[in-house]
Structure formats: structure tokens, C-alpha cells
Design an enzyme around this catalytic site. Structure first.
Site, mmCIF file in Angstrom:
data_model
loop_
_atom_site.group_PDB
_atom_site.id
_atom_site.type_symbol
_atom_site.label_atom_id
_atom_site.label_comp_id
_atom_site.label_asym_id
_atom_site.label_seq_id
_atom_site.Cartn_x
_atom_site.Cartn_y
_atom_site.Cartn_z
ATOM 1 N N TRP A 60 0.844 -1.206 0.000
ATOM 2 C CA TRP A 60 0.000 0.000 0.000
ATOM 3 C C TRP A 60 0.873 1.247 0.000
ATOM 4 O O TRP A 60 1.178 1.810 1.044
ATOM 5 C CB TRP A 60 -0.915 -0.004 1.226
ATOM 6 C CG TRP A 60 -1.941 -1.086 1.158
ATOM 7 C CD1 TRP A 60 -3.105 -1.058 0.466
ATOM 8 C CD2 TRP A 60 -1.901 -2.374 1.798
ATOM 9 N NE1 TRP A 60 -3.797 -2.235 0.634
ATOM 10 C CE2 TRP A 60 -3.089 -3.058 1.450
ATOM 11 C CE3 TRP A 60 -0.989 -3.020 2.645
ATOM 12 C CZ2 TRP A 60 -3.373 -4.342 1.899
ATOM 13 C CZ3 TRP A 60 -1.278 -4.287 3.094
ATOM 14 C CH2 TRP A 60 -2.459 -4.933 2.708
ATOM 15 N N HIS A 106 -6.893 1.843 1.700
ATOM 16 C CA HIS A 106 -7.965 0.859 1.499
ATOM 17 C C HIS A 106 -9.107 1.175 2.472
ATOM 18 O O HIS A 106 -8.947 2.062 3.329
ATOM 19 C CB HIS A 106 -7.463 -0.585 1.669
ATOM 20 C CG HIS A 106 -6.683 -0.838 2.927
ATOM 21 N ND1 HIS A 106 -6.210 -2.070 3.292
ATOM 22 C CD2 HIS A 106 -6.293 -0.012 3.933
ATOM 23 C CE1 HIS A 106 -5.559 -2.000 4.441
ATOM 24 N NE2 HIS A 106 -5.591 -0.765 4.840
ATOM 25 N N ARG A 147 -3.671 5.636 -3.532
ATOM 26 C CA ARG A 147 -2.347 4.978 -3.438
ATOM 27 C C ARG A 147 -1.337 5.752 -4.257
ATOM 28 O O ARG A 147 -1.621 6.129 -5.407
ATOM 29 C CB ARG A 147 -2.422 3.533 -3.910
ATOM 30 C CG ARG A 147 -3.268 2.709 -2.959
ATOM 31 C CD ARG A 147 -3.158 1.232 -3.179
ATOM 32 N NE ARG A 147 -4.211 0.571 -2.418
ATOM 33 C CZ ARG A 147 -4.479 -0.704 -2.451
ATOM 34 N NH1 ARG A 147 -3.745 -1.513 -3.205
ATOM 35 N NH2 ARG A 147 -5.453 -1.211 -1.724
ATOM 36 N N GLN A 205 -13.316 1.409 -3.302
ATOM 37 C CA GLN A 205 -13.477 0.033 -2.832
ATOM 38 C C GLN A 205 -14.808 -0.067 -2.099
ATOM 39 O O GLN A 205 -15.348 0.940 -1.636
ATOM 40 C CB GLN A 205 -12.364 -0.347 -1.847
ATOM 41 C CG GLN A 205 -11.026 -0.628 -2.498
ATOM 42 C CD GLN A 205 -9.992 -1.154 -1.520
ATOM 43 O OE1 GLN A 205 -10.152 -1.042 -0.299
ATOM 44 N NE2 GLN A 205 -8.925 -1.722 -2.033
ATOM 45 N N VAL A 216 -6.009 -11.145 7.749
ATOM 46 C CA VAL A 216 -6.920 -12.291 7.566
ATOM 47 C C VAL A 216 -6.138 -13.595 7.681
ATOM 48 O O VAL A 216 -4.937 -13.632 7.468
ATOM 49 C CB VAL A 216 -7.607 -12.277 6.175
ATOM 50 C CG1 VAL A 216 -8.715 -11.247 6.127
ATOM 51 C CG2 VAL A 216 -6.609 -12.047 5.070
ATOM 52 N N ALA A 276 -14.063 -10.934 5.759
ATOM 53 C CA ALA A 276 -14.002 -9.536 5.311
ATOM 54 C C ALA A 276 -13.465 -9.527 3.888
ATOM 55 O O ALA A 276 -12.799 -10.479 3.458
ATOM 56 C CB ALA A 276 -13.104 -8.721 6.230
HETATM 57 C C1 YSA Z 1 -8.344 -7.986 2.205
HETATM 58 C C2 YSA Z 1 -8.745 -8.706 3.307
HETATM 59 C C3 YSA Z 1 -9.795 -8.200 4.061
HETATM 60 O O1 YSA Z 1 -10.155 -8.860 5.241
HETATM 61 C C4 YSA Z 1 -10.466 -7.063 3.718
HETATM 62 C C5 YSA Z 1 -10.056 -6.361 2.604
HETATM 63 C C6 YSA Z 1 -9.001 -6.815 1.863
HETATM 64 C C7 YSA Z 1 -8.558 -6.051 0.701
HETATM 65 C C8 YSA Z 1 -7.383 -5.131 1.058
HETATM 66 N N1 YSA Z 1 -7.768 -4.095 1.973
HETATM 67 C C9 YSA Z 1 -6.864 -4.503 -0.211
HETATM 68 O O2 YSA Z 1 -6.903 -3.278 -0.364
HETATM 69 N N2 YSA Z 1 -6.441 -5.377 -1.106
HETATM 70 S S1 YSA Z 1 -5.931 -4.965 -2.573
HETATM 71 O O3 YSA Z 1 -4.810 -4.071 -2.452
HETATM 72 O O4 YSA Z 1 -5.664 -6.165 -3.290
HETATM 73 O O5 YSA Z 1 -7.124 -4.179 -3.233
HETATM 74 C C10 YSA Z 1 -8.393 -4.772 -3.319
HETATM 75 C C11 YSA Z 1 -9.016 -4.473 -4.665
HETATM 76 O O6 YSA Z 1 -9.007 -3.065 -4.894
HETATM 77 C C12 YSA Z 1 -8.203 -5.041 -5.808
HETATM 78 O O7 YSA Z 1 -8.579 -6.378 -6.046
HETATM 79 C C13 YSA Z 1 -8.587 -4.146 -6.948
HETATM 80 O O8 YSA Z 1 -9.826 -4.560 -7.457
HETATM 81 C C14 YSA Z 1 -8.765 -2.819 -6.260
HETATM 82 N N3 YSA Z 1 -7.545 -1.998 -6.398
HETATM 83 C C15 YSA Z 1 -6.429 -2.045 -5.676
HETATM 84 N N4 YSA Z 1 -5.532 -1.143 -6.082
HETATM 85 C C16 YSA Z 1 -6.112 -0.459 -7.086
HETATM 86 C C17 YSA Z 1 -7.402 -1.008 -7.297
HETATM 87 N N5 YSA Z 1 -8.227 -0.534 -8.239
HETATM 88 C C18 YSA Z 1 -7.767 0.470 -8.985
HETATM 89 N N6 YSA Z 1 -6.572 1.061 -8.859
HETATM 90 C C19 YSA Z 1 -5.714 0.621 -7.926
HETATM 91 N N7 YSA Z 1 -4.533 1.222 -7.783
#
Ligand code: YSA
Length: 325
Positions: free
Chosen positions: A150, A164, A190, A204, A247, A293
Site C-alpha cells: 500500500w 484501502h 495509493r 473500494q 486475515v 471480510a
Molecule cells: C483484504 C482482506 C480483508 O479482510 C479485507 C479487505 C481486503 C482487501 C485489502 N484491503 C486490499 O486493499 N487489497 S488490494 O490491495 O488487493 O485491493 C483490493 C481491490 O481493490 C483489488 O482487487 C482491486 O480490485 C482494487 N484496487 C487495488 N488497487 C487499485 C485497485 N483498483 C484500482 N486502482 C488501484 N490502484
């Protein structure tokens, strides 16, 4: 010829005129080829050069006078006519172009509606977060390699733009006892380079369901139901193991449209079973609750739903793109 008398007569007659056809008759009478003035000009042929100059100058002045009289009268009659004749109150007015919702808002509304059908409540959280809620309370301490997942926009005094929506898990659990099921839609930020699938600002929808008998089977069922609902059954869902510090176990979800079986899988969410340490952090009694989650990427859903292969279109204010929704 008495030009002054002619001008006077012409002026009197013109002021009595009430419509364009009478004005046309007036024009023929005073400025036409057979008008008194034209005949007067014709009569110069036989005059001496000197006389021709004198009378010519006077006659020209008279013509300019009559012409401008004509133009003025015409203008005033036309504007009166326009107001009177062409104002048709039964004609439909000009259409004022209507605005509409942004495609991301449309998709966000769809997602929220689908979760609400399954009993999830909508909760909102702050976009400016503390380091504690965004990282530490989620088992991502400073110097932990997972922080690299992140890239962060840091603000002053340990504040940051949330990377997030997961910090709301802790904020919500601090104030509420299970059982509950909530979703948290919102913007995330980000500090990373953009490409066709990544923006530095995106949305999100966080989900959190905690109860006393929750397993991954519940998660799988709910996510499949929601995705089927959003994509009207036209979607295939794939679950993959993954890692997030908050998780255990962790997983990611990819989707693909059924009518594009050769298309690429697109990752749409990170998820997992809530780590027991989080329940300790919010002071829930030990071993009493389980929960799942997830964090769903809204732009990714919109990309698949509308067949858009570059995420950067959404925040590019090109009206030709936005008008299609
Ligand atoms: C994981 C476990 C949990 O118990 C709850 C939530 C999560 C998700 C975690 N907080 C998270 O942010 N994971 S992630 O970095 O993989 O992002 C989740 C989703 O957000 C991705 O699958 C994607 O669909 C979207 N995402 C992430 N970065 C992005 C983005 N969409 C657009 N631009 C980006 N830079």
C-alpha cells in the site's frame, strides 16, 4: 424638381406604413427604377457638366435619405413582426441537456443494492486516516514488508489518505458488538504509477460479516450471489489463496464474463477470514466470534461490466466517454 418636398412627402407616407408589403410599394414608388428620383437622374443627360454636378449631388443626398428611411422602417416593421407572428407558444422549447450519474456511481449503486438485498448495512468512514487504523491495527506494523502493498500518500502528523477501506473494520468493531454484516463504500488513494488497471485514486467496497458460526463457505456464497446479481448471471468467479496480514486464511477473487471465455481473468477483491488478533484489538471475548471480510475494487467491476479496458478513462473528464452511460 423640389427634392425637399419629395423627401417630406416620402417621410410622411412612410410613417403611416404598417406592414412590409406597403413598405415595398413605398420603396418602388420612391426608390424604384421608375420613381420620380430615378427619372430626375435620367434627366441629367441633357444638362451641362456644372449643372449635372450640382443637381447630382443633391439628388444623391435625397437618395441616401430615402434609402436610410426605408432601411429604418424595414427594421422596425420586421422586429415588430417577429414578436407578433413568430412567437408560437405551442412550440416545444429548447431541450436543456440533462446531467447523469458517473459510471462509477452507477456501478457503486448496483453493488450497494446487491449487498443490501442480503441484509448488509451501509457504513461510511473517513478518507483521511491515522496510521493506526490504516496499518497498525490491521497487523501491518511500521517496517513490515506488507506495507509495500500500500504505497501511501502521507499527510502531516502521522495522518494519511486511506489506502484501502479496511480501517473501517476496526473503527466499526470498536463500537459495535456482533452479530452484524456491513459494507463500507468509499474512495481510496495509493501513491503509485497508473496503468490500465491501476489509478492513484479509486473506490473500494469493504465488507465485514461477524457472527458465531461463520466460515469461508458463507463468504463464497455471498460473494457469488452478489457478483451473479451485478452481472445478471453472466460471470464466472474464481477464488485464489493470497496473503493479507489481517486475515487468515487470505484469498483473492477473480472474475471473467461467461460470454468471453477466452478473455482474461480480472482480480476484483482481496478477502479472507478475519484474523483473531483483530478481535483481540477491539476487545471482543476470545474464541466467541468468527467473520469474513473483503475489499472489492469498484472500477474493476465497472471495467468488466462496461467492457472498458483502461481504468484511466473513468477520471478523464472527456464528455464523449461519459455521455455513453
Ligand atoms: C483484504 C482482506 C480483508 O479482510 C479485507 C479487505 C481486503 C482487501 C485489502 N484491503 C486490499 O486493499 N487489497 S488490494 O490491495 O488487493 O485491493 C483490493 C481491490 O481493490 C483489488 O482487487 C482491486 O480490485 C482494487 N484496487 C487495488 N488497487 C487499485 C485497485 N483498483 C484500482 N486502482 C488501484 N490502484
Amino acid at each position: 424638381m423640389d427634392l425637399d418636398a419629395l423627401k417630406k412627402r416620402a417621410q410622411e407616407e412612410s410613417s403611416a406604413i404598417k406592414n412590409l408589403s406597403d413598405l415595398e410599394k413605398w420603396r418602388v414608388k420612391y426608390l424604384g427604377r421608375k420613381s420620380e428620383l430615378s427619372l430626375f437622374f435620367d434627366s441629367f443627360k441633357n444638362l451641362s457638366l456644372e449643372d449635372r454636378k450640382n443637381k447630382g449631388a443633391q439628388a444623391n443626398k435625397a437618395r441616401i435619405f430615402l434609402t436610410s428611411l426605408y432601411e429604418q422602417k424595414k427594421k422596425s416593421l420586421e422586429s415588430a413582426t417577429t414578436h407578433f407572428h413568430f412567437f408560437d407558444i405551442t412550440r416545444p422549447g429548447k431541450k436543456i441537456p440533462k446531467g447523469h450519474l458517473h459510471p462509477i456511481t452507477l456501478v457503486l449503486n448496483d453493488i450497494i443494492r446487491s449487498f443490501e438485498k442480503l441484509g448488509f448495512a451501509v457504513v461510511l468512514g473517513p478518507e483521511i486516516e491515522t496510521e493506526y487504523y490504516n496499518f497498525d491495527a490491521l497487523r501491518i506494523p511500521r517496517n513490515h514488508p506488507a506495507r509495500d502493498m500500500w504505497d501511501t500518500f502521507w499527510l502531516q502528523k502521522g495522518l494519511l489518505l486511506r489506502t484501502h477501506t479496511s480501517p473501517m473494520q476496526i473503527r466499526y468493531m470498536e463500537k459495535h458488538e456482533p452479530p452484524f454484516r456491513i459494507i463500507v463504500p468509499g474512495k481510496c488513494f495509493r501513491f503509485e504509477a497508473t496503468d490500465s488497471r491501476h489509478e492513484f485514486q479509486f473506490h473500494q467496497v469493504e465488507g465485514l460479516m461477524v457472527d458465531d458460526n461463520i466460515s469461508l463457505a458463507n463468504f463464497k456464497f455471498i460473494i457469488e450471489e452478489v457478483l451473479k446479481d451485478i452481472f445478471k448471471n453472466q460471470v464466472t468467479v474464481r477464488f485464489r489463496p493470497s496473503y493479507f496480514p489481517f486475515v487468515s486464511p487470505g484469498l483473492e477473487v477473480d472474475i471473467k464474463l461467461k460470454n468471453k471465455p477466452r478473455g482474461q481473468w480480472l482480480e476484483v477483491m482481496g478477502a479472507g477470514m478475519v484474523h483473531p488478533d483483530l478481535f483481540d484489538t477491539v476487545k471482543y471475548p476470545k474464541n466467541m466470534w468468527q467473520g469474513f471480510a473483503f475489499g472489492l475494487g469498484v472500477e474493476r467491476i465497472a471495467m468488466i461490466k462496461y467492457g472498458i479496458d483502461d481504468i484511466r478513462f473513468f477520471f478523464n473528464p472527456d464528455i464523449r466517454f461519459l455521455e455513453q452511460f
